[in-house]
Structures are given as structure tokens and as C-alpha cells.
Design an enzyme around this catalytic site. Structure first.
Site, PDB file in Angstrom:
ATOM      1  NE  ARG A 162      -4.117   1.833   2.044  1.00 59.85           N
ATOM      2  CZ  ARG A 162      -4.342   2.754   2.982  1.00 59.85           C
ATOM      3  NH1 ARG A 162      -3.654   2.734   4.109  1.00 59.85           N
ATOM      4  NH2 ARG A 162      -5.250   3.676   2.792  1.00 59.85           N
ATOM      5  CG  HIS A 209      -1.714   5.217  -0.707  1.00 57.65           C
ATOM      6  ND1 HIS A 209      -2.503   5.804   0.243  1.00 57.65           N
ATOM      7  CD2 HIS A 209      -2.490   4.273  -1.280  1.00 57.65           C
ATOM      8  CE1 HIS A 209      -3.702   5.237   0.255  1.00 57.65           C
ATOM      9  NE2 HIS A 209      -3.712   4.290  -0.648  1.00 57.65           N
ATOM     10  CD1 TRP A 215     -11.604  -6.464  -0.149  1.00 59.09           C
ATOM     11  CD2 TRP A 215      -9.739  -6.035   1.019  1.00 59.09           C
ATOM     12  NE1 TRP A 215     -11.426  -5.098  -0.116  1.00 59.09           N
ATOM     13  CE2 TRP A 215     -10.298  -4.803   0.589  1.00 59.09           C
ATOM     14  CE3 TRP A 215      -8.552  -5.997   1.768  1.00 59.09           C
ATOM     15  CZ2 TRP A 215      -9.724  -3.566   0.884  1.00 59.09           C
ATOM     16  CZ3 TRP A 215      -7.980  -4.765   2.060  1.00 59.09           C
ATOM     17  CH2 TRP A 215      -8.565  -3.567   1.624  1.00 59.09           C
TER      18      TRP A 215
HETATM   19 FE1  FMI Z   1      -6.286  -0.466  -1.458  1.00 59.90          FE
HETATM   20  N1  FMI Z   1      -7.247  -0.053   0.279  1.00 59.90           N
HETATM   21  N2  FMI Z   1      -7.582   0.748  -2.489  1.00 59.90           N
HETATM   22  N3  FMI Z   1      -5.198  -0.723  -3.149  1.00 59.90           N
HETATM   23  N4  FMI Z   1      -4.935  -1.513  -0.402  1.00 59.90           N
HETATM   24  C1  FMI Z   1      -6.898  -0.464   1.530  1.00 59.90           C
HETATM   25  C2  FMI Z   1      -5.879  -1.315   1.850  1.00 59.90           C
HETATM   26  C3  FMI Z   1      -5.001  -1.836   0.942  1.00 59.90           C
HETATM   27  C4  FMI Z   1      -8.651   1.374  -1.945  1.00 59.90           C
HETATM   28  C5  FMI Z   1      -9.037   1.354  -0.649  1.00 59.90           C
HETATM   29  C6  FMI Z   1      -8.373   0.740   0.380  1.00 59.90           C
HETATM   30  C7  FMI Z   1      -5.441  -0.137  -4.364  1.00 59.90           C
HETATM   31  C8  FMI Z   1      -6.538   0.617  -4.676  1.00 59.90           C
HETATM   32  C9  FMI Z   1      -7.511   1.046  -3.810  1.00 59.90           C
HETATM   33  C10 FMI Z   1      -3.884  -2.219  -0.933  1.00 59.90           C
HETATM   34  C11 FMI Z   1      -3.436  -2.148  -2.246  1.00 59.90           C
HETATM   35  C12 FMI Z   1      -4.020  -1.389  -3.243  1.00 59.90           C
HETATM   36  C13 FMI Z   1      -7.815   0.084   2.468  1.00 59.90           C
HETATM   37  C14 FMI Z   1      -7.747  -0.124   3.976  1.00 59.90           C
HETATM   38  C15 FMI Z   1      -8.731   0.820   1.772  1.00 59.90           C
HETATM   39  C16 FMI Z   1      -9.926   1.577   2.337  1.00 59.90           C
HETATM   40  C17 FMI Z   1      -6.783   0.885   4.577  1.00 59.90           C
HETATM   41  C18 FMI Z   1      -6.694   0.713   6.067  1.00 59.90           C
HETATM   42  O1  FMI Z   1      -5.607   0.344   6.555  1.00 59.90           O
HETATM   43  O2  FMI Z   1      -7.712   0.953   6.732  1.00 59.90           O
HETATM   44  C19 FMI Z   1      -9.417   2.154  -3.005  1.00 59.90           C
HETATM   45  C20 FMI Z   1     -10.796   1.578  -3.257  1.00 59.90           C
HETATM   46  C21 FMI Z   1      -9.577   3.555  -2.657  1.00 59.90           C
HETATM   47  C22 FMI Z   1      -8.328   4.205  -2.222  1.00 59.90           C
HETATM   48  C23 FMI Z   1      -8.576   1.910  -4.198  1.00 59.90           C
HETATM   49  O3  FMI Z   1      -8.782   2.359  -5.364  1.00 59.90           O
HETATM   50  C24 FMI Z   1      -4.358  -0.428  -5.259  1.00 59.90           C
HETATM   51  C25 FMI Z   1      -4.251   0.084  -6.704  1.00 59.90           C
HETATM   52  C26 FMI Z   1      -3.475  -1.193  -4.552  1.00 59.90           C
HETATM   53  C27 FMI Z   1      -2.101  -1.729  -4.999  1.00 59.90           C
HETATM   54  C28 FMI Z   1      -1.976  -2.238  -6.311  1.00 59.90           C
HETATM   55  C29 FMI Z   1      -3.302  -3.045   0.087  1.00 59.90           C
HETATM   56  C30 FMI Z   1      -2.155  -4.024  -0.100  1.00 59.90           C
HETATM   57  C31 FMI Z   1      -4.009  -2.806   1.254  1.00 59.90           C
HETATM   58  C32 FMI Z   1      -3.802  -3.464   2.634  1.00 59.90           C
HETATM   59  C33 FMI Z   1      -2.998  -2.552   3.521  1.00 59.90           C
HETATM   60  C34 FMI Z   1      -2.805  -3.078   4.902  1.00 59.90           C
HETATM   61  O4  FMI Z   1      -2.314  -2.304   5.735  1.00 59.90           O
HETATM   62  O5  FMI Z   1      -3.108  -4.235   5.196  1.00 59.90           O
END
Ligand code: FMI
Length: 306
Positions: free
Chosen positions: A34, A38, A178
Site C-alpha cells: 500500500r 500510495h 477481503w
Molecule cells: Fe487499497 N485499500 N484501495 N489498493 N490496499 C486499503 C488497503 C489496501 C482502496 C481502498 C483501500 C489499491 C486501490 C484502492 C492495498 C493495495 C491497493 C484500504 C484499507 C482501503 C480503504 C486501509 C486501512 O488500513 O484501513 C481504493 C478503493 C480507494 C483508495 C482503491 O482504489 C491499489 C491500486 C493497490 C495496490 C496495487 C493493500 C495491499 C491494502 C492493505 C494494507 C494493509 O495495511 O493491510
């Protein structure tokens, strides 16, 4: 200088600091992915601003953006790697950490090139509000990822990263993983979208969807379900064909982490070096801890919305 950085050693050091007992599911891998995303996802193809160059999250302007809440954990976990490799830029470290994490968690090999530099101040840090909002739907995803230069299908491919990690109520406001095994990179996420029924979760938090058929509550965001409306056939294809997903993901993630990287401008290739801007990779702004955004700073600006 970039040439002095031993990137194979950096990869090993990143892999070694992924194991974090007591943190989430015991792995920093998902939050590294992430962080990489970002760092790149602020890119605007029209103005050619934002993107993975610069490591702007070291500054409050970007690091304190509520959309980046929680990523300070990843940055802190990676500090020992930075300290060990003096000439490594943060921008290279953060993108490479995403790539290494995906590979270590069983995902595809992803092409990664060095050459990002770190800003020396926040003047080139992009404005807040460029990252997507998980509470919205497909038009929003199209607008935000379109600004970066991605198609509908590429959005679907990238979203497969939600096979990893979880949402945290104290970061985005959403809660839960998820999939059942959130530290293993696979195509489970698409199987969940294809085969399971998702109902709005009954709780006082922001709108998300839930299913507990497998004995544990799993979740989907509005944006995850929107993928089915964008191209259901592709979601189903990835659910049925893991290799197809892995191949496409490797390409699109490599494209993502290249956004905003201009090696000529950074003096990395043959172009003449500028004296007042980016020198060789890793040479500017490596003042380390001092400019790292502190946990408290992030908390102050955090909101329950992403
Ligand atoms: Fe995602 N993400 N993500 N994400 N993301 C996370 C966690 C998370 C969204 C929303 C969202 C992509 C795209 C998008 C990734 C990888 C990727 C969370 C939870 C949210 C709400 C954050 C938290 O810690 O509460 C969208 C829908 C809106 C921003 C979106 O378009 C993409 C493109 C990627 C990489 C290719 C990963 C790995 C996580 C897990 C992070 C963790 O701390 O476990």
C-alpha cells in the site's frame, strides 16, 4: 550514487523486515504494497506531477493526508533498511518494498528500476485529494485512475492487491480483510467477488459489505463491488485463471510504480546533471528520521473517511 547501492542486499533486507510479530497478521508485507501504491498514485498524466518520485510522504503535506493514515507503520518498519544503505533513496526503497513484498508473499516477479530521487523540501509535493475514496463507485475510480493513465481493465487488475492485508477502523474507517489468508498473494479476491453474496454490513461505521459464509467475516468496499459493473468478464476470468491475473498484475504494478519517474531529469541517464535540483539518485534529501512524519502528526490529521 545509485551504482553504489547493492539492490540485491536491499531486497534481502526488505524481506527480512517483513516479519512483524504482533502487527496485524504478523506481516508488514501488505502495508508495504500500500505504501508503494500510495507513493505513486498521486500521479497526474496531464500536468506530469505527483507519482513515485520524491518520497513526498516524508512531509506533513503528503504524509499527514488522511488517505495515507497507517502508512507511517510501513515507513518506520523500513527505516533500518534505509539506515543500512546510505545512498538508497526513500522513493526507490518504498517502491522496491512493494515489489519485494508481493514476491515474498507468493505473487509474481515485477520489473523494478532504480533511479528515483527524494525531494529536499515539500514544494513539489502534490496537493491532497488525489487518491481514490473507497466509499465511492466506478465513476470515481475511472476519474482518479484515468488521471494516472489507467484503463478500466487496469483498475480491475490493480485492485487484485486487495487480496492482501486488511482495513483498519482507525485508519480508513473500514474494518476487516477481503480474503481468508491476507498475507498470501493469490486470486482469491476475484473468487470472492465472483462466488459470494455481499450484503451491507450492519454497523455504525462507513458503508462496507460483509459475508461470513467461510466462518470469518470478510469484507468488500463499494469500489471493490464496482469492478463487477466495470468488466464482470475480467473479474470472472481472474477468478478462474490465476496465471492470467499474475501476468497482468506484474505488468500493471510495474507501470504504477514508474509513474512520475523521469530519470533524465534526475541525471540518472545520459542527460546533463542539474546543479540545483535532483542529482544522482539517493543523493538529495536523505536526511532520514528528521523528516519522517511522526505517528502523532498523522493522528492529528486523521479522519474516519479515507
Ligand atoms: Fe487499497 N485499500 N484501495 N489498493 N490496499 C486499503 C488497503 C489496501 C482502496 C481502498 C483501500 C489499491 C486501490 C484502492 C492495498 C493495495 C491497493 C484500504 C484499507 C482501503 C480503504 C486501509 C486501512 O488500513 O484501513 C481504493 C478503493 C480507494 C483508495 C482503491 O482504489 C491499489 C491500486 C493497490 C495496490 C496495487 C493493500 C495491499 C491494502 C492493505 C494494507 C494493509 O495495511 O493491510
Amino acid at each position: 550514487m545509485s551504482k553504489e547501492v547493492d539492490y540485491d542486499a536491499v531486497r534481502k533486507d526488505i524481506a527480512a523486515c517483513m516479519e512483524q510479530p504482533g502487527y496485524d497478521d504478523g506481516s508488514a508485507g501488505p502495508v508495504f504494497v500500500r505504501l508503494a501504491w500510495h507513493s505513486a498514485g498521486t500521479y497526474c498524466k496531464d500536468t506530469k506531477t505527483g507519482g513515485s518520485n520524491g518520497a513526498g510522504m516524508r512531509y506533513e503535506k503528503e504524509g499527514g493526508d488522511p488517505a495515507n493514515a497507517g502508512l507511517q507503520h510501513a515507513r518506520v518498519f523500513l527505516e533500518p533498511v534505509k539506515a543500512k544503505h546510505e545512498n538508497l533513496s526513500y522513493a526507490d526503497l518504498w517502491t522496491l518494498a512493494g515489489v519485494v513484498a508481493i514476491e515474498e508473499m507468493g505473487g509474481p516477479k515485477i520489473e523494478w528500476k532504480a533511479g528515483r530521487t527524494d525531494f529536499t523540501d515539500d514544494s513539489k509535493v502534490p496537493p491532497r485529494g488525489r487518491l481514490p475514496d473507497g466509499a465511492q463507485a466506478e465513476d470515481h475510480l475511472r476519474a482518479v485512475f484515468g488521471r494516472m493513465g489507467f484503463t478500466d481493465d487496469e483498475i480491475i487488475t490493480l485492485s487484485g492487491a486487495h487480496n492482501l492485508g486488511r482495513c483498519h477502523a482507525d485508519r480508513s474507517g473500514f474494518e476487516g480483510p477481503w480474503v481468508m489468508r491476507p498475507t498470501v498473494f493469490s486470486n482469491q479476491y476475484y473468487k470472492m467477488l465472483k462466488n459470494m453474496e455481499w450484503k451491507p454490513k450492519e454497523w455504525s461505521g462507513p458503508k462496507q459489505y460483509a459475508n461470513d459464509d467461510l466462518g470469518q467475516e470478510l469484507m468488500m468496499l463499494e469500489t471493490d463491488l464496482a469492478l463487477l459493473k466495470m468488466n464482470k468478464d475480467l473479474v470472472h476470468k481472474y477468478a478462474d485463471d490465476k496465471d492470467a491475473f499474475f501476468d497482468d498484475f506484474a505488468k500493471v504494478f510495474a507501470k504504477l510504480i514508474e509513474l512520475g519517474v523521469d530519470r533524465k531529469d534526475a541525471g540518472y541517464e545520459a542527460a546533463p546533471k542539474k546543479s540545483n535540483d535532483a542529482g544522482a539518485p539517493g543523493q538529495e534529501g536523505n536526511d532520514g528520521q528528521a523528516s519522517i512524519v511522526k505517528h502523532d502528526d498523522v493522528k492529528k490529521t486523521r479522519s474516519s473517511k479515507l
